[in-house]
Design a protein around this motif. Structure first.
Motif, PDB file in Angstrom:
ATOM      1  N   ALA A  51       0.846  -1.190   0.000  1.00 27.54           N
ATOM      2  CA  ALA A  51       0.000   0.000   0.000  1.00 27.54           C
ATOM      3  C   ALA A  51       0.878   1.234   0.000  1.00 27.54           C
ATOM      4  N   THR A  52       0.466   2.219  -0.752  1.00 29.46           N
ATOM      5  CA  THR A  52       1.188   3.473  -0.835  1.00 29.46           C
ATOM      6  C   THR A  52       0.702   4.414   0.260  1.00 29.46           C
ATOM      7  N   THR A  53       1.257   5.599   0.284  1.00 31.64           N
ATOM      8  CA  THR A  53       0.852   6.591   1.274  1.00 31.64           C
ATOM      9  C   THR A  53      -0.665   6.765   1.259  1.00 31.64           C
ATOM     10  N   TRP A  56       4.725  11.807  -0.720  1.00 29.77           N
ATOM     11  CA  TRP A  56       5.336  11.332   0.520  1.00 29.77           C
ATOM     12  C   TRP A  56       6.810  11.623   0.518  1.00 29.77           C
ATOM     13  N   ARG A  57       7.347  11.965   1.660  1.00 31.42           N
ATOM     14  CA  ARG A  57       8.784  12.184   1.810  1.00 31.42           C
ATOM     15  C   ARG A  57       9.297  11.270   2.899  1.00 31.42           C
ATOM     16  N   PRO A  58      10.373  10.506   2.592  1.00 34.02           N
ATOM     17  CA  PRO A  58      10.917   9.611   3.619  1.00 34.02           C
ATOM     18  C   PRO A  58      11.482  10.402   4.782  1.00 34.02           C
ATOM     19  N   PRO A  59      11.473   9.814   5.973  1.00 28.31           N
ATOM     20  CA  PRO A  59      12.054  10.501   7.139  1.00 28.31           C
ATOM     21  C   PRO A  59      13.544  10.748   6.932  1.00 28.31           C
ATOM     22  N   ARG A  60      14.021  11.778   7.563  1.00 33.51           N
ATOM     23  CA  ARG A  60      15.452  12.078   7.472  1.00 33.51           C
ATOM     24  C   ARG A  60      16.262  10.907   7.999  1.00 33.51           C
ATOM     25  N   GLY A  61      17.353  10.605   7.297  1.00 36.19           N
ATOM     26  CA  GLY A  61      18.225   9.522   7.712  1.00 36.19           C
ATOM     27  C   GLY A  61      17.791   8.160   7.212  1.00 36.19           C
ATOM     28  N   ALA A  62      16.660   8.106   6.509  1.00 38.86           N
ATOM     29  CA  ALA A  62      16.177   6.808   6.007  1.00 38.86           C
ATOM     30  C   ALA A  62      16.748   6.500   4.642  1.00 38.86           C
TER      31      ALA A  62
END
Length: 88
Positions: free
Chosen positions: A47-49, A82-88
């Motif tokens: 599933a996507t965002t 969607w934007r991935p969390p920082r550091g991911a």
């Protein structure tokens, strides 16, 4: 992940044995499986965002295929904002 019925102690053992670090729910009576139309295990629902289901992978899949599917899912999610969390 959601485990459907079965033995909870066995589930805990499988989680430890595989080294899984993602949440695993337990569907004690199969209601969740019925809601999502799970017909066979394993089934991986991608599933996507926003929880929009894009695909179901039925049965065992190779690590290479799963990684490719997840890369595609992340790319689709990014295109949808969607934007991935920082550091991911």
């Amino acid at each position: 992940a959601v485990a459907i019925r079965g033995d909870r102690a066995g589930l805990r053992s499988a989680i430890r044995g595989h080294g899984w670090r993602f949440p695993v729910g337990y569907d004690s009576d199969g209601v969740v499986a019925n809601l999502y139309g799970v017909a066979v295990c394993p089934q991986i629902t991608l599933a996507t965002t926003g929880g929009i289901v894009t695909k179901n992978l039925i049965g065992s899949v190779s690590t290479a295929r799963l990684r490719a599917e997840l890369r595609g899912l992340v790319a689709l999610s990014v295109r949808r904002g969607w934007r991935p969390p920082r550091g991911a």
